[in-house]
Design an enzyme around this catalytic site. Structure first.
Site, mmCIF file in Angstrom:
data_model
loop_
_atom_site.group_PDB
_atom_site.id
_atom_site.type_symbol
_atom_site.label_atom_id
_atom_site.label_comp_id
_atom_site.label_asym_id
_atom_site.label_seq_id
_atom_site.Cartn_x
_atom_site.Cartn_y
_atom_site.Cartn_z
ATOM 1 C CD GLN A 81 -3.241 0.770 0.952
ATOM 2 O OE1 GLN A 81 -3.643 -0.373 1.075
ATOM 3 N NE2 GLN A 81 -3.991 1.735 0.506
ATOM 4 C CG PHE A 82 1.834 3.519 -3.690
ATOM 5 C CD1 PHE A 82 1.765 4.878 -3.953
ATOM 6 C CD2 PHE A 82 1.011 2.646 -4.384
ATOM 7 C CE1 PHE A 82 0.883 5.369 -4.906
ATOM 8 C CE2 PHE A 82 0.127 3.128 -5.331
ATOM 9 C CZ PHE A 82 0.059 4.491 -5.597
ATOM 10 C CB THR A 83 -2.110 5.137 -0.954
ATOM 11 O OG1 THR A 83 -2.689 4.015 -0.304
ATOM 12 C CG2 THR A 83 -2.217 4.987 -2.466
#
Length: 151
Positions: A81-83
């Site tokens: 989850q790069f966000t």
């Protein structure tokens, strides 16, 4: 400076789908949303994997949150989850420049999941970088956030 972030959600059941196909599924345990930033490496990964593997947030016979994932026979659904590194300070469109380079982050994500599995835990995953649909029934709800900046 920012460091590895993991959002841990205790769940009764969870799954991840890609293009309508289930690629990872657990009956109960933890859903992990995992994000990396520049500078993250093996030390941060080992620290978080150790803390999560030993996290005692499942009820014992007296109803106290005192048991670990292994003690209750739970599994992990790990989702990249790069966000988690969204920069929302300016405007209405988040920036993601603080997220780790995808090539390095993918290696770190694989290493993180390996370390979790080394504790004898079953680890299901999504697909790094894919458009995924994650569904879960949060149990409690219990949500814990690890950020290795607090080391």
């Amino acid at each position: 400076m920012l460091f590895l972030r993991v959002v841990v959600q205790r769940s009764k059941d969870a799954q991840v789908e890609i293009a309508g196909k289930v690629v990872g599924q657990i009956s109960h345990g933890f859903v992990l949303l995992v994000g990396f930033t520049e500078g993250d490496g093996e030390d941060e990964i080992k620290y978080c994997a150790n803390k999560i593997a030993k996290l005692r947030v499942f009820s014992d016979p007296d109803g106290k949150m005192n048991q670990s994932l292994a003690q209750v026979g739970g599994s992990i659904l790990s989702i990249s989850q790069f966000t988690l590194y969204a920069d929302t300070r300016k405007g209405n469109r988040p920036g993601f420049s603080k997220a780790q380079d995808p090539k390095i982050a993918e290696q770190n994500y694989d290493l993180f999941n390996k370390y979790l599995a080394d504790f004898g835990l079953t680890v299901e995953t999504g697909v790094f970088g894919a458009d995924m649909q994650v569904s879960l029934q949060n149990d409690g709800p219990v949500t814990i956030i690890y950020d290795t900046a607090e080391l």
